[in-house]
Design an enzyme around this catalytic site. Structure first.
Site, PDB file in Angstrom:
ATOM      1  N   LYS A  49       1.225  -0.998   0.001  1.00 12.79           N
ATOM      2  CA  LYS A  49      -0.086  -0.310  -0.066  1.00 12.79           C
ATOM      3  C   LYS A  49       0.959   1.298   0.278  1.00 12.79           C
ATOM      4  CE  LYS A  49      -3.619  -2.498   0.265  1.00 12.79           C
ATOM      5  NZ  LYS A  49      -3.010  -4.314  -0.137  1.00 12.79           N
ATOM      6  N   TYR A 260     -12.023 -15.249   4.175  1.00 12.20           N
ATOM      7  CA  TYR A 260     -10.844 -14.136   4.306  1.00 12.20           C
ATOM      8  C   TYR A 260     -10.373 -14.007   5.315  1.00 12.20           C
ATOM      9  CZ  TYR A 260      -9.620  -9.847   4.317  1.00 12.20           C
ATOM     10  OH  TYR A 260      -7.710  -8.600   4.954  1.00 12.20           O
ATOM     11  N   TYR A 286      -2.889 -12.632   3.114  1.00 16.07           N
ATOM     12  CA  TYR A 286      -2.492 -12.568   1.422  1.00 16.07           C
ATOM     13  C   TYR A 286      -1.380 -12.992   1.102  1.00 16.07           C
ATOM     14  CZ  TYR A 286      -5.450  -8.516   2.584  1.00 16.07           C
ATOM     15  OH  TYR A 286      -6.786  -7.735   2.763  1.00 16.07           O
TER      16      TYR A 286
HETATM   17  C1  LIG Z   1      -3.488  -5.518   0.277  1.00 19.46           C
HETATM   18  C2  LIG Z   1      -3.062  -5.918   0.248  1.00 19.46           C
HETATM   19  C3  LIG Z   1      -2.223  -6.880  -0.987  1.00 19.46           C
HETATM   20  C4  LIG Z   1      -4.223  -7.688  -2.045  1.00 19.46           C
HETATM   21  O1  LIG Z   1      -3.541  -6.404  -2.932  1.00 19.46           O
HETATM   22  P1  LIG Z   1      -4.920  -5.734  -3.478  1.00 19.46           P
HETATM   23  O2  LIG Z   1      -4.532  -4.299  -3.729  1.00 19.46           O
HETATM   24  O3  LIG Z   1      -6.226  -5.126  -1.824  1.00 19.46           O
HETATM   25  O4  LIG Z   1      -5.316  -6.218  -4.543  1.00 19.46           O
HETATM   26  C5  LIG Z   1      -2.143  -8.012  -1.228  1.00 19.46           C
HETATM   27  N1  LIG Z   1      -0.841  -8.580  -0.235  1.00 19.46           N
HETATM   28  C6  LIG Z   1      -0.744  -7.705   1.327  1.00 19.46           C
HETATM   29  C7  LIG Z   1       0.208  -7.835   2.242  1.00 19.46           C
HETATM   30  C8  LIG Z   1      -1.809  -6.372   1.120  1.00 19.46           C
HETATM   31  O5  LIG Z   1      -2.131  -5.940   2.505  1.00 19.46           O
END
Ligand SMILES: *Cc1c(COP(=O)(O)O)cnc(C)c1O
Length: 328
Positions: A49, A260, A286
């Protein structure tokens, strides 16, 4: 196209490292594994991010905002990085989080508090209403909020990943390496949209594999269209004439497990494997799930012997601590 002329606020330490996973390549045999370390973007424990926030905060400052407002899950990495970005940019931060405050705020939640964000807990179904209310409330007090969508995923945020693809291709050229497959976690779509558009712009020819961490096909087929829309909004924002459709977006489904943020065998195994072969920490929601998906693609014979596979580590390890009881 002129990304250099767009408003941007420096937050990340770039370029992030590109490393070869020599032990893993040796252990699995037949493939070369590389990793792009966006867990090391440098802002308050890093993550993907940060790249998006450079452009989002850039726009917020240009508009004269004094507060960043965003939303996400209780353990949102995006919200933690937004809180850190606000602190660095001298802005206030208000975060709308799903659910209820846990007894022991750990992981990203602890960091949100340390970073000085104000938290608002709400049922997920109520969050659009809460967002509108909070926006109105802040404006009534004379504040100037800047709203960042879930995951920072819009055309402005995705710009960070267009640049990331240019960064990656420059690194690959410098070491004379070609990548056949690029694998990464995909959820709110901004990362994938930026990677997809950036691949076109940078002339990256490897296959893209977005591993969906929160949807199962065909339940959410509109996700491909959402990613294409973000990519097109981004193209418009950066002044590129490229336009994409849902057919350009490849998402691999089947890894949602129990849902999720619910850790299962797939994530546990993946986290342990990379930790024990390379000393690199994935996250439970993730990157751990996406890396487990990558292991599954290997088993299914998606890659050919001798190919190079790059895993894009998108961060999230601070959440490990909030999942301690599911991981041991
Ligand atoms: C938010 C996030 C993602 C996914 O990215 P998007 O742009 O929301 O698809 C992947 N890995 C981590 C660790 C994240 O925080």
């Amino acid at each position: 196209m002129n990304i250099d002329a767009l408003p941007r606020f420096a937050l990340a330490q770039l370029p992030t490292p590109l490393e070869e996973l020599k032990n893993l390549s040796r252990q699995l045999g037949g493939l070369t594994f590389l990793i792009k370390r966006d867990d090391q973007t440098g802002l308050a424990l890093g993550g993907n991010k940060t790249r998006k926030l450079e452009f989002l905060v850039g726009e917020a400052l240009l508009q004269g905002a004094d507060t960043l407002v965003s939303l996400g899950a209780g353990q949102s990495n995006h919200c933690r990085q937004t809180a850190a970005a606000a602190a660095k940019a001298g802005l206030k931060c208000e975060l709308i989080l799903n659910g209820k405050i846990p007894d022991l705020p750990n992981g990203n939640l602890l960091l949100n508090d340390i970073l000085g964000a104000r938290l608002h807990w709400i049922e997920r179904s109520q969050r659009a209403i809460k967002l509108a209310e909070l926006d109105a409330e802040l404006r009534a007090c004379g504040r100037k909020p800047y709203l960042i969508p879930v995951g920072g995923s819009n055309g402005v945020g995705a710009t960070g990943y267009v640049l990331a693809m240019q960064e990656l291709t420059a690194q690959l050229n410098a070491i004379g390496h070609r990548v056949d497959h690029l694998v990464f976690a995909t959820s709110s779509g901004g990362t994938q949209a930026g990677i997809l558009l950036g691949a076109r712009i940078a002339g990256f020819t490897g296959r893209l594999h977005g591993i969906s961490i929160d949807k199962n096909d065909p339940e959410h087929f509109e996700y491909e269209a959402e990613v294409a829309q973000i990519a097109n909004d981004c193209a418009t924002y950066i002044g590129s004439s490229i336009r994409l459709t849902r057919d350009h977006v490849t998402v691999t489904y089947g890894f949602k497990g129990e849902g999720y943020g619910i850790v299962g065998e797939l994530e546990r195994d993946a986290i342990r494997l990379l930790a024990r072969t390379e000393g690199i920490l994935l996250d439970p929601v993730y990157a751990g799930r996406a890396f487990g998906g990558l292991m599954d693609l290997i088993r299914r014979g998606v890659f050919q012997r001798g190919e190079t596979v790059l895993f894009w580590h998108t961060g999230g390890a601070p959440a490990l601590f909030a999942y301690a009881k599911d991981l041991i």
